[in-house]
Design a protein around this motif. Structure first.
Motif, PDB file in Angstrom:
ATOM      1  N   GLN A  87       0.795  -1.223   0.000  1.00  0.00           N
ATOM      2  CA  GLN A  87       0.000   0.000   0.000  1.00  0.00           C
ATOM      3  C   GLN A  87       0.830   1.277   0.000  1.00  0.00           C
ATOM      4  OE1 GLN A  87      -3.398   0.836   1.395  1.00  0.00           O
ATOM      5  NE2 GLN A  87      -2.798   2.854   2.129  1.00  0.00           N
ATOM      6  N   VAL A  90       2.514   1.902  -3.268  1.00  0.00           N
ATOM      7  CA  VAL A  90       1.589   2.316  -4.324  1.00  0.00           C
ATOM      8  C   VAL A  90       1.273   3.801  -4.167  1.00  0.00           C
ATOM      9  CG1 VAL A  90      -0.656   1.927  -5.372  1.00  0.00           C
ATOM     10  CG2 VAL A  90       0.625   0.007  -4.457  1.00  0.00           C
ATOM     11  N   VAL A  91       1.068   4.194  -2.925  1.00  0.00           N
ATOM     12  CA  VAL A  91       0.805   5.616  -2.663  1.00  0.00           C
ATOM     13  C   VAL A  91       1.964   6.467  -3.188  1.00  0.00           C
ATOM     14  CG1 VAL A  91       0.599   7.330  -0.837  1.00  0.00           C
ATOM     15  CG2 VAL A  91      -0.681   5.190  -0.680  1.00  0.00           C
ATOM     16  N   ILE A  94       1.972   6.700  -6.906  1.00  0.00           N
ATOM     17  CA  ILE A  94       0.949   7.593  -7.437  1.00  0.00           C
ATOM     18  C   ILE A  94       1.366   9.044  -7.244  1.00  0.00           C
ATOM     19  CG2 ILE A  94      -1.383   8.415  -6.922  1.00  0.00           C
ATOM     20  CD1 ILE A  94      -2.055   5.340  -6.812  1.00  0.00           C
ATOM     21  N   PHE A 101      -3.456   1.660 -10.585  1.00  0.00           N
ATOM     22  CA  PHE A 101      -2.724   0.490 -10.103  1.00  0.00           C
ATOM     23  C   PHE A 101      -3.581  -0.756 -10.247  1.00  0.00           C
ATOM     24  CE2 PHE A 101      -5.198  -0.158  -6.314  1.00  0.00           C
ATOM     25  CZ  PHE A 101      -5.724   1.097  -6.063  1.00  0.00           C
ATOM     26  N   VAL A 103      -3.559  -4.907  -8.522  1.00  0.00           N
ATOM     27  CA  VAL A 103      -2.939  -5.678  -7.450  1.00  0.00           C
ATOM     28  C   VAL A 103      -2.866  -7.139  -7.866  1.00  0.00           C
ATOM     29  CG1 VAL A 103      -3.151  -6.373  -5.036  1.00  0.00           C
ATOM     30  CG2 VAL A 103      -3.796  -4.066  -5.728  1.00  0.00           C
ATOM     31  N   ARG A 110      -9.761  -6.918 -14.280  1.00  0.00           N
ATOM     32  CA  ARG A 110      -9.314  -5.759 -13.508  1.00  0.00           C
ATOM     33  C   ARG A 110      -8.167  -5.046 -14.204  1.00  0.00           C
ATOM     34  NH1 ARG A 110     -11.177  -4.105  -9.006  1.00  0.00           N
ATOM     35  NH2 ARG A 110     -12.553  -5.448  -7.777  1.00  0.00           N
TER      36      ARG A 110
ATOM     37  N   PRO B 160      -9.398  -3.685  -4.434  1.00  0.00           N
ATOM     38  CA  PRO B 160      -8.136  -3.779  -3.698  1.00  0.00           C
ATOM     39  C   PRO B 160      -7.602  -2.403  -3.328  1.00  0.00           C
ATOM     40  CG  PRO B 160      -7.778  -4.201  -6.025  1.00  0.00           C
ATOM     41  CD  PRO B 160      -9.243  -3.968  -5.862  1.00  0.00           C
ATOM     42  N   LEU B 161      -6.851  -2.319  -2.279  1.00  0.00           N
ATOM     43  CA  LEU B 161      -6.206  -1.071  -1.846  1.00  0.00           C
ATOM     44  C   LEU B 161      -7.153   0.120  -1.944  1.00  0.00           C
ATOM     45  CD1 LEU B 161      -2.601  -1.326  -3.364  1.00  0.00           C
ATOM     46  CD2 LEU B 161      -3.432  -2.085  -1.145  1.00  0.00           C
ATOM     47  N   SER B 163      -7.895   2.507  -0.014  1.00  0.00           N
ATOM     48  CA  SER B 163      -7.435   3.837   0.403  1.00  0.00           C
ATOM     49  C   SER B 163      -6.594   4.480  -0.693  1.00  0.00           C
ATOM     50  CB  SER B 163      -6.674   3.752   1.722  1.00  0.00           C
ATOM     51  OG  SER B 163      -5.686   2.764   1.663  1.00  0.00           O
ATOM     52  N   VAL B 164      -5.873   3.658  -1.442  1.00  0.00           N
ATOM     53  CA  VAL B 164      -5.114   4.211  -2.557  1.00  0.00           C
ATOM     54  C   VAL B 164      -6.076   4.685  -3.649  1.00  0.00           C
ATOM     55  CG1 VAL B 164      -3.261   3.811  -4.208  1.00  0.00           C
ATOM     56  CG2 VAL B 164      -3.285   2.567  -2.039  1.00  0.00           C
ATOM     57  N   ARG B 165      -7.132   3.875  -3.839  1.00  0.00           N
ATOM     58  CA  ARG B 165      -8.151   4.270  -4.822  1.00  0.00           C
ATOM     59  C   ARG B 165      -8.746   5.615  -4.413  1.00  0.00           C
ATOM     60  NH1 ARG B 165      -8.185   2.948  -9.601  1.00  0.00           N
ATOM     61  NH2 ARG B 165      -7.734   0.827  -8.963  1.00  0.00           N
ATOM     62  N   MET B 167      -7.319   7.932  -2.810  1.00  0.00           N
ATOM     63  CA  MET B 167      -6.372   9.011  -3.108  1.00  0.00           C
ATOM     64  C   MET B 167      -6.398   9.370  -4.587  1.00  0.00           C
ATOM     65  SD  MET B 167      -3.267   7.885  -0.644  1.00  0.00           S
ATOM     66  CE  MET B 167      -2.305   9.346  -0.957  1.00  0.00           C
ATOM     67  N   LEU B 189      -5.916   8.178   5.147  1.00  0.00           N
ATOM     68  CA  LEU B 189      -5.881   7.366   3.939  1.00  0.00           C
ATOM     69  C   LEU B 189      -4.507   6.746   3.751  1.00  0.00           C
ATOM     70  CD1 LEU B 189      -7.891   9.478   1.339  1.00  0.00           C
ATOM     71  CD2 LEU B 189      -8.558   7.332   2.418  1.00  0.00           C
ATOM     72  N   GLU B 190      -3.489   7.553   3.952  1.00  0.00           N
ATOM     73  CA  GLU B 190      -2.136   7.032   3.769  1.00  0.00           C
ATOM     74  C   GLU B 190      -1.848   5.916   4.752  1.00  0.00           C
ATOM     75  OE1 GLU B 190       1.451   9.362   3.109  1.00  0.00           O
ATOM     76  OE2 GLU B 190       0.122  10.984   2.454  1.00  0.00           O
ATOM     77  N   ALA B 191      -2.419   6.053   5.942  1.00  0.00           N
ATOM     78  CA  ALA B 191      -2.188   5.019   6.948  1.00  0.00           C
ATOM     79  C   ALA B 191      -3.194   3.875   6.794  1.00  0.00           C
ATOM     80  CB  ALA B 191      -2.281   5.628   8.336  1.00  0.00           C
ATOM     81  N   ASP B 192      -3.971   3.917   5.704  1.00  0.00           N
ATOM     82  CA  ASP B 192      -4.947   2.874   5.408  1.00  0.00           C
ATOM     83  C   ASP B 192      -6.068   2.808   6.446  1.00  0.00           C
ATOM     84  OD1 ASP B 192      -6.023   1.035   3.723  1.00  0.00           O
ATOM     85  OD2 ASP B 192      -4.907  -0.665   4.503  1.00  0.00           O
TER      86      ASP B 192
END
Lengths: 120, 642
Positions: A87, A90-91, A94, A101, A103, A110, B160-161, B163-165, B167, B189-192
Motif C-alpha cells: 500500500q 503504491v501511494v 501515485i 494500479f 494488485v 481488472r 483492492p487497496l 485507500s489508494v483508490r 487518493m 488514507l495514507e495510513a490505510d
C-alpha cells in the motif's frame, strides 16, 4: 490503431502474463523491461501509449522509474503493478505520477479496466 | 445479508461498544492516574473507532461525525497530550450518552433529530486550536452555503487497496475543484484507515455531473452522492449497502455470523423462540409415543423410543440454555445510571454488582432492564441520604448500593439493596389512610402490605418530584412488569438501615408453571404467578352486590368470574352435595378477583404456544399448550380478566 504498451517486470512469468492479457485485448506490446533503468531507456526510445510497471525491480525500482519517466514525459501513462501489502509503495508511486494500479494476483478484467481508465 | 440485518448488527454491536465506553470512562473517572488508565483510554478509543467505522459504512453521518470528534480527543489522550480531569470525563460521558442515543436514532432513520453542535464544540475545546482537515456536518452546511459541495463516494467492497483508490479519486477531483477537506483525512488514507466511504468537501465552479464523472472514472466506485445542507442524513431509501436486496419483512428471523468475533454466532431471539416451541411439541409427541410403544409391547421399539426420549429432553435443555445470557449484558450499563443519578442529586454512592455471570433468558433480561433502572434510581433518590445527613446519623458519608443476581433453584433473584434511610412506614401509612385505601385504625404495616401500597399506581411518598425518579412512577410500574413476566417481588425495609427490593423471575419465559383447572371436561391452565390462593366456593361466601356476584375472601370483597360462563358452558351440575366448585384468587398488581372452576387437577410446567386468536373470539386466553397426555389446553390470560 491499437495502443502500444511497454511491460516492465523483472519476472518473465509476470511479463508474459501481462503481455498475454493485453495482447488478447487488442493491445500491441512493443517492448519489455526487466529493470527500472531499462524501463526509462525503453520509454524514451519507444514512447508507448501505456507502461505497466512492477514496483520492486532491481537496478532502480518501479517508483523511481515512474518519476524519471514522468520527467521525460509529463503525460506518460503508467499503470503500477503491485503485490498485496504494498500500500505505502503504491501511494508513493501515485504521488510520483503513476495514473492507476492493479494488485496481484492479476484478474484480466481488472487489469483491462485499469488500462482503460489510464488511457481514457 | 440485507440492509435490515446490517442495521441490527450495527445496533447490537454499537450498544456493546457504548457500554464498554461507559465502563472504561467510569473506571477512568475513579482513577485517571492509575496503572489501568492507559488501557482504559485505549479501550474507549478502539470502541469509538469501531463504531465510527460501522456508522460510516452504514451512511449514518451524525454518528460518524460524533465518533470522529470523540476519537480525535481520545487520540490526544492516548498520546498523553490531554490530561484527563473531571471536565474531560464529563464531556466524554456526555458524548457517550449522545452516541448511545444517536445509534438508536440512526437505525430508525432519525439521527438528524439530535443536535450535537454544542457537544462537538465542547469536544473540540479539548484539542489544540491548529487543526487541519476539519470535517463536520456544520462544515458541510457552510460549504454548501458558500457555493461549495460535499460529495460522498462509496467504493466497491471488493476493490483492492481502497485507500489508494480514494487518493486517486481525490487527485482527480483536485484537478477540477478545490478540495477543502476530506473524511478520512489524507493522513488517515495514507495510513490505510479507511472503510470505503470517502466524503469530499470542495469548492469551485465544476458542475456536479463533471465531478461525478471524474470520481467514477477513477475506478471501483459504486455510488456518488451529493450531500445537501438541508439533508445531512442519508435518505432511508438511499443505497446503504452495496447490492442490497429489497427490504425484507420484519418477522423473518435470521442467523448472522458476526465477523471477527471468534466462535460465536448471533442468532435472532425469535428463531430461538421457534426452536423452543418446536422442542415443546416434540416433548408432547414424545409422551404419546412412549404410551403407544408401551401399549404395542414391542421391546425393541420401546427401547428406541426411550432413547429418543432422552435425546429430546437433552435437546430441550440445550435450547433453553442457548437463550441464556449473563446478566452483565444489561447490568454493566447500570454503573453509569447510578453515577448520573447520584451526581444530579449531590449524593455519594458506592455501587457494586454481584453475580454478573448469572444467566437469564435473553428476552426476560431485556424486559426487566427498565424496572431495575427504576429501582436503582429510587434507591439513590429516596433511599440513600445526603452525605451530611448520613454523617449525622453515624453512617459513612458514601452510601452503599448493591445490585445482585443469584440463582435459586429454577428462579433468578435480583436484589437492589441500599443502606439508606429505609422506607418510611409511617408516611406510607399516613398517605394510605388519607387516600382511604386502608382502615384508619391500622397502626402498622407488614412488608406485604407495604409492597401492595407502594405498588398502587401513582402512590408515592416522595416529597418532591425529582428529575431522577420522576413522579410516583416506580414501584408500581416495576411490580406490574415483574408479574407480567411471571415473577414475584418483595420488599424488606429497616428504618435507618436501608431497604432491599427483590425480584424473583423464572429462568425462562417459554415455560410457565401453571395450575391446571378443569371446567366440565375441558382443561385450562392458570399461570401460577397470578394465583394468590384457592378456596372452596361455599354458598356462604357468595353475595350479590348491585346485581353482580362477589366473593368474600379473607375480609375482602372480590368480583366473582365464572369461567364456565365465559366459555359458554352449561351450569355446574355437582355429582354430589359435597362436590363444591373451587375459587382461584387471581391477581395482577393490586387488582384481584375470584375465578370459579370445577376442579384443580394439578400443576404442570407448560410450554406456551402463542396462537392467533380467532377474530372476535374471547380475549381472555393468552395462548395454548398441549398437556403431557396430548390434550389441548387454553392458557388463561389473567390480566385481561381483571
Amino acid at each position: 490503431m491499437s495502443h502500444t504498451v511497454l511491460v516492465c517486470d523483472d519476472a518473465i512469468f509476470m511479463r508474459t502474463m501481462v503481455g498475454d492479457i493485453l495482447t488478447q485485448a487488442g493491445f500491441e506490446v512493443i517492448g519489455e523491461a526487466e529493470t527500472g533503468v531499462q524501463a526509462v531507456e525503453k520509454y524514451q526510445q519507444l514512447r508507448p501509449d501505456l507502461v505497466t510497471m512492477d514496483i520492486v525491480m532491481p537496478d532502480m525500482g518501479g517508483i523511481d522509474a515512474v518519476r524519471e519517466i514522468c520527467k521525460l514525459d509529463p503525460n506518460a501513462k503508467v499503470l503500477m503493478c503491485s503485490a498485496m501489502g504494498q500500500q505505502a509503495l503504491v501511494v508513493e508511486a501515485i504521488q510520483a505520477g503513476a495514473k492507476d494500479f492493479v494488485v496481484k494476483p492479476f484478474q484480466p478484467s481488472r487489469v483491462l479496466e485499469a488500462v482503460q481508465r489510464v488511457l481514457a | 445479508m440485507n440492509t435490515l440485518e446490517y442495521a441490527e448488527l450495527f445496533l447490537s454491536e454499537s450498544r456493546e461498544h457504548v457500554t464498554a465506553v461507559n465502563q472504561a470512562l467510569l473506571e477512568l473517572e475513579r482513577d485517571a492516574e492509575g496503572p489501568r488508565a492507559g488501557a482504559c483510554v485505549d479501550e474507549i478509543f478502539r470502541a469509538v473507532h469501531t463504531i465510527k467505522g460501522m456508522a460510516a459504512t452504514m451512511g449514518y453521518a451524525v454518528v460518524t461525525e460524533l465518533s470522529h470528534e470523540l476519537e480525535t480527543v481520545l487520540d490526544r489522550a492516548r498520546r498523553r497530550e490531554l490530561t484527563i480531569d473531571s471536565t474531560v470525563i464529563d464531556i466524554l460521558l456526555r458524548a457517550a450518552d449522545s452516541l448511545e442515543r444517536l445509534v438508536e436514532l440512526a437505525v430508525a432513520g432519525r439521527e438528524g433529530e439530535l443536535d450535537i453542535a454544542s457537544l462537538v464544540a465542547d469536544l473540540r475545546s479539548l484539542r489544540p486550536m491548529v487543526e487541519t482537515a476539519e470535517w463536520s456536518i456544520s462544515g458541510l452546511a457552510a460549504a454548501n452555503a458558500s457555493g461549495g459541495l460535499a460529495v460522498r463516494v462509496r467504493l466497491a467492497s471488493d476493490a483492492p487497496l481502497r485507500s489508494v483508490r480514494a487518493m486517486l479519486i481525490l487527485k482527480a477531483v483536485g484537478k477540477i475543484a478545490e478540495i477543502t477537506s476530506t473524511l478520512p483525512s489524507a493522513a488517515d488514507l495514507e495510513a490505510d484507515r479507511f472503510d470505503g466511504v470517502l466524503t469530499i468537501q470542495c469548492t469551485g465552479d465544476a458542475p456536479r455531473a463533471e465531478i461525478e464523472r471524474v470520481v467514477r472514472a477513477a475506478g471501483d466506485v459504486t455510488t456518488v452522492e451529493f450531500l445537501d445542507a438541508t439533508t445531512p442524513a442519508p435518505q432511508p431509501s438511499a443505497p446503504i449497502i452495496e447490492r442490497v436486496e429489497p427490504a425484507p419483512v420484519m418477522d423473518e428471523g435470521g442467523v448472522r455470523v458476526a465477523a471477527g468475533r471468534g466462535r460465536h454466532v448471533r442468532i435472532d431471539v425469535r428463531r430461538l423462540d421457534k426452536l423452543m416451541n418446536l422442542a415443546g411439541e416434540l416433548i408432547v409427541a414424545r409422551g404419546r409415543l412412549l404410551q403407544l410403544a408401551s401399549d404395542a409391547g414391542d421391546h425393541a421399539l420401546e427401547e428406541t423410543v426411550r432413547l429418543s426420549s432422552r435425546l429430546i429432553t437433552e435437546l430441550r435443555d440445550e435450547i433453553t440454555a442457548s437463550r441464556m445470557v449473563p446478566v452483565s449484558n444489561v447490568f454493566d450499563r447500570f454503573p453509569r445510571v447510578v453515577r448520573d443519578a447520584a451526581r444530579a442529586l449531590g449524593k455519594r454512592v458506592d455501587f457494586s454488582i454481584e453475580g454478573r455471570d448469572i444467566e437469564l433468558d435473553r428476552s426476560m433480561l431485556d424486559d426487566i432492564a427498565d424496572s431495575i433502572v427504576h429501582l436503582l434510581r429510587n434507591a439513590v433518590d429516596h433511599g440513600i441520604e445526603m452525605p451530611e445527613q448520613r454523617v449525622a446519623a453515624g453512617k459513612p458519608a458514601i452510601g452503599n448500593l448493591v445490585l445482585s443476581a443469584t440463582r435459586d433453584r429454577s428462579a433468578i433473584v435480583i436484589r437492589v439493596t441500599d443502606d439508606g434511610r429505609g422506607i418510611d412506614r409511617d408516611r406510607v401509612l399516613a398517605r394510605a389512610k388519607r387516600d382511604g385505601i386502608i382502615d384508619a385504625s391500622k397502626s402498622d404495616l407488614s412488608e406485604d402490605e407495604l409492597l401492595r401500597l407502594l405498588a398502587r399506581p401513582g402512590f408515592s411518598t416522595a416529597e418532591q418530584v425529582t428529575e431522577v425518579s420522576g413522579r410516583g412512577v416506580g414501584v408500581d410500574a416495576v411490580y406490574t412488569r415483574v408479574r407480567a413476566l411471571g415473577g414475584a417481588m418483595n420488599i424488606r425495609s429497616v428504618p435507618g438501615q436501608g431497604a432491599t427490593m427483590s425480584i424473583r423471575l423464572p429462568l425462562t419465559l417459554a415455560v410457565v408453571r401453571s395450575l391446571l383447572a378443569r371446567v366440565s371436561d375441558e382443561m385450562y391452565a392458570i399461570p401460577l404467578a397470578h394465583v394468590n390462593e384457592t378456596i372452596e366456593l361455599t354458598p356462604d361466601i357468595v353475595r350479590t352486590v348491585k346485581g353482580k356476584e362477589v366473593v368474600l375472601a379473607r375480609d375482602e370483597v372480590l368480583p366473582l368470574i365464572r369461567l364456565r360462563r365465559l366459555v359458554g358452558l352449561p351450569h355446574y351440575a355437582p355429582a354430589s352435595a359435597i362436590d363444591l366448585e373451587q375459587v382461584v384468587i387471581i391477581d395482577v398488581g393490586d387488582r384481584r378477583a375470584g375465578l370459579v372452576i370445577d376442579e384443580l387437577t394439578g400443576q404442570e410446567e407448560i410450554v406456551v404456544k402463542q396462537f392467533d386468536a380467532v377474530r372476535d373470539g374471547p380475549p381472555f386466553f393468552g395462548g395454548a399448550t398441549l398437556l403431557g397426555d396430548g390434550r389441548p389446553c387454553l392458557i388463561v390470560d389473567v390480566s385481561s380478566l381483571l
